[in-house]
Every structure is written in structure tokens, then in C-alpha cells.
Design an enzyme around this catalytic site. Sequence first.
Site, PDB file in Angstrom:
ATOM      1  N   TRP A 102     -20.481 -12.547  -3.847  1.00  0.00           N
ATOM      2  CA  TRP A 102     -19.261 -13.700  -3.843  1.00  0.00           C
ATOM      3  C   TRP A 102     -19.370 -15.043  -4.104  1.00  0.00           C
ATOM      4  O   TRP A 102     -18.597 -15.877  -4.384  1.00  0.00           O
ATOM      5  CB  TRP A 102     -18.611 -13.462  -2.443  1.00  0.00           C
ATOM      6  CG  TRP A 102     -17.585 -12.038  -2.458  1.00  0.00           C
ATOM      7  CD1 TRP A 102     -18.314 -10.929  -1.510  1.00  0.00           C
ATOM      8  CD2 TRP A 102     -16.969 -11.593  -3.253  1.00  0.00           C
ATOM      9  NE1 TRP A 102     -17.404  -9.903  -1.713  1.00  0.00           N
ATOM     10  CE2 TRP A 102     -16.629 -10.193  -2.736  1.00  0.00           C
ATOM     11  CE3 TRP A 102     -16.341 -12.002  -4.242  1.00  0.00           C
ATOM     12  CZ2 TRP A 102     -15.480  -9.297  -3.382  1.00  0.00           C
ATOM     13  CZ3 TRP A 102     -14.886 -11.442  -4.806  1.00  0.00           C
ATOM     14  CH2 TRP A 102     -14.732 -10.175  -4.375  1.00  0.00           C
ATOM     15  N   ASP A 172     -16.389 -19.759   2.381  1.00  0.00           N
ATOM     16  CA  ASP A 172     -15.662 -18.527   2.371  1.00  0.00           C
ATOM     17  C   ASP A 172     -15.997 -17.741   3.514  1.00  0.00           C
ATOM     18  O   ASP A 172     -17.005 -17.163   3.633  1.00  0.00           O
ATOM     19  CB  ASP A 172     -16.182 -17.870   1.056  1.00  0.00           C
ATOM     20  CG  ASP A 172     -15.548 -16.561   0.654  1.00  0.00           C
ATOM     21  OD1 ASP A 172     -14.745 -16.056   1.675  1.00  0.00           O
ATOM     22  OD2 ASP A 172     -15.688 -15.923  -0.149  1.00  0.00           O
ATOM     23  N   LYS A 196      -9.769  -7.947   4.990  1.00  0.00           N
ATOM     24  CA  LYS A 196     -10.980  -7.588   5.765  1.00  0.00           C
ATOM     25  C   LYS A 196     -10.883  -7.446   7.236  1.00  0.00           C
ATOM     26  O   LYS A 196     -10.825  -6.527   7.981  1.00  0.00           O
ATOM     27  CB  LYS A 196     -12.281  -8.526   5.304  1.00  0.00           C
ATOM     28  CG  LYS A 196     -12.944  -8.106   4.046  1.00  0.00           C
ATOM     29  CD  LYS A 196     -11.991  -8.288   2.906  1.00  0.00           C
ATOM     30  CE  LYS A 196     -12.597  -8.040   1.284  1.00  0.00           C
ATOM     31  NZ  LYS A 196     -13.230  -8.983   0.851  1.00  0.00           N
TER      32      LYS A 196
HETATM   33  C1  LIG Z   1     -13.169  -9.554  -0.578  1.00  0.00           C
HETATM   34  C2  LIG Z   1     -13.877 -11.028  -0.711  1.00  0.00           C
HETATM   35  C3  LIG Z   1     -13.538 -12.059  -1.634  1.00  0.00           C
HETATM   36  C4  LIG Z   1     -12.314 -11.798  -2.649  1.00  0.00           C
HETATM   37  O1  LIG Z   1     -10.966 -11.442  -1.966  1.00  0.00           O
HETATM   38  P1  LIG Z   1      -9.917 -11.227  -2.897  1.00  0.00           P
HETATM   39  O2  LIG Z   1      -8.816 -11.478  -1.940  1.00  0.00           O
HETATM   40  O3  LIG Z   1      -9.909 -10.040  -3.396  1.00  0.00           O
HETATM   41  O4  LIG Z   1      -9.637 -12.325  -3.850  1.00  0.00           O
HETATM   42  C5  LIG Z   1     -14.181 -13.201  -1.615  1.00  0.00           C
HETATM   43  N1  LIG Z   1     -15.111 -13.472  -0.862  1.00  0.00           N
HETATM   44  C6  LIG Z   1     -15.401 -12.599  -0.001  1.00  0.00           C
HETATM   45  C7  LIG Z   1     -16.798 -12.971   0.968  1.00  0.00           C
HETATM   46  C8  LIG Z   1     -15.066 -11.524   0.212  1.00  0.00           C
HETATM   47  O5  LIG Z   1     -15.103 -10.321   0.962  1.00  0.00           O
END
Ligand SMILES: *Cc1c(COP(=O)(O)O)cnc(C)c1O
Length: 360
Positions: A102, A172, A196
Site C-alpha cells: 500500500w 494511511d 476494513k
Molecule cells: C484497502 C487499503 C487501501 C485501498 O483502499 P481502497 O478503499 O480500495 O482505495 C489503501 N491502503 C490500505 C492500508 C488498505 O488497507
Amino acid sequence: MSRVFNFSAGPAVIPDPVMAQIKADLPDWNGIGMSVMEVSHRSKEFIAVAQQAELDFRELLAIPAEYSVLFLQGGATLQFAMAPLNLSSEGQVVDYIQTGSWSKKAIAEARKYCTVNVVADSADRNFTYVPKEATWERSGDSAYLHYCANETIGGVEFPFVPRSDGVPLVCDMSSTILSRPIDVSRFGLIYAGAQKNIGPAGLTLVIVRKDLLGNVRTGTPSLLDYAVYDQSDSMSNTPPVFAWYVAGLVFEYLKNLGGLDSAAMINQRKAMKLYAAIDASEFYSNPVAVEDRSWMNVPFVLRDADLDARFLTESFAANLTNLKGHRSVGGMRASIYNAMPEAGVDALIEFMHGFEKTHG
Ligand SMILES: *Cc1c(COP(=O)(O)O)cnc(C)c1O
């Protein structure tokens, strides 16, 4: 079919009490003869839901008043672009830490807008650890420092908040937000896709320090400007009303649980017993440095990869679903977010013991 223990990395399990409330609210919400999906986002009914959700989110994370909370769309992936567009000027240097898939994607997107300096990179050991802070090579003139607090695919979680040395810290937190308390005042910008640890897909939460707003690059679409959402209470256009409502129910559920201190205690216990079971066996293993192991996403491999398919079929038959690891890593991955009951982790451990006995 009854509810299974769903170990999906995302969209992921939603708490049972929240499911029950959604069910009770459909299709006649609050006795108004309509569901929450069918009313104006500007109605007093929805605005009350939206405001309460923000208040509860602020309370859970103890978000200081000088921060805005924004309810956006586009997922964490859109934030990979919104962060540089809002917080840096053209060609400016930005510092990024690369610890997995990511953060790698975030870096690739930022390169469209900035000069990215990768200050630390754990690709040398296949993204199985967080490089020690003392080894980071920071640039003197970066607009911000970006990292991914929990790499959902590799199962690597920062056990500390980096020092930002005067530049905004950008994070993030898609797969770790609300799993434990954090000190928001250390950050300039936090973002997280909802699917998540918060609620349904379609909603992205942003926490941004207000003094960072209003510097978006010329030519940026309005809906990619944090300030536009800040000024409109995230209602500059129609927000994802259903996802926002469910997120609000999840925040209420977490408050009833005792807040993030309680959530953290449960999460740590769940993760530690799963890692202990993996470490105690010769049959299963987890490659991540012990101090950097994620509380939320636990990847593990079987000694004999030829047994993977069998493990997945038999676990599915035991009502333990979505254990297949990400295609880039292989093996298995158990995502054990807030909403995964401890009983689910216990059932997985018991299944793993039994599988090892039979096939080990
Ligand atoms: C799932 C995830 C993403 C991507 O998320 P989207 O909603 O599909 O854009 C980015 N960073 C992390 C850490 C993730 O777990």
C-alpha cells in the site's frame, strides 16, 4: 446459512449488533416510513445522524478541536493523490516510507505530482519489517512525511508513531484506525477507507489539521480539495449516506464496548493468541519481525504449500471464510479487525491445530 467467521481483509466483517440495528431500521427508519437510503442528505433526520457520527468518531479518537473530520468517497486510493495535491506544491519534495504494497502504491501516485524521496524501504526483506527510525534518510525540505501504519497485505504494523521533525505527518490508517487509541495531535493528516475497520465500502474518513487546508494546487477539481468538504460539512455533493449511517452505528457500538482502550485490549489478546499458536507450531509460520506484527492482519504460510487448497476447503467447511492470502504473498491471511469476535479467533486456532494433527 448462519453467520460465519469472516476473515476477509476488506470489505470486512461488521459487528453483529450493528447488523441487527440495520435490519431493525429497514425499511421504516425512525417511523418515517422510509429507509435511511431514501431520504435527502439535507433532511433533519440525516443531518442528525451525520453529526452524531462525527461527534462519536471525535470522542473515540479524542480528536482535538483544531482538526476537521471529513466524510469522503474514493477510498484510500484517492487519498494517495489528494494528499500531495492538497499538501505540496508542484515539483516539491515529499518523504515516503515504503513498507509494503500500500505504501508502494501511495508512492507511485505521489510521483505524478511531486518528487518522492523514499526515506526507508523494507523491500530488501520482502516487506516483513519496519526499518528502524535511526536509519531513515529524511530530506531537509519535504512538504510532509507519509507512511502506512498497517500494511494490510504483509501484516506489518508500525509499533510507534514516527517523529516528523516539524513537517506534517501523513498516515494511511485504513486497516488500523479505531483498533487502538492514537495521539491525533502528532499528525497533519490521517486517512482511512471505511471497509476494513469502520463500515461499508464507499466512505473514506479524513482527519486533517485545519491550518493545512486552503492550499490546494490550481486546477484541482473541487471535489479533491479538502477545504471544500470542510466548508460544507462534507455535503458539497451527495455523500454516501448509507455508509455514513452504518459507520455511525459502528462508532456507537465501540463506545458501548468501552472505547478504544477496551478495543485495543481485546485486539491485542486476539492477535497474541493467534501468533502464539503459529509460533508454537512447526507447521505454520509468520515471516514478520515480532515487534512489527499487525494486530489486524495475520498472514501465515503452511510448511507444505501443496496443502493450501485443502486448508481453504476444510476451513470453509468449518465456517471460517476468506482465509486465502493475498496473491502477492501467498499462503493464508486472517484479518481480525475490531468486529471479529474473539470466539472466531479461538475457532480458527482450534481448526489449525486439528488440521496440523491430520496433515502435519
Ligand atoms: C484497502 C487499503 C487501501 C485501498 O483502499 P481502497 O478503499 O480500495 O482505495 C489503501 N491502503 C490500505 C492500508 C488498505 O488497507
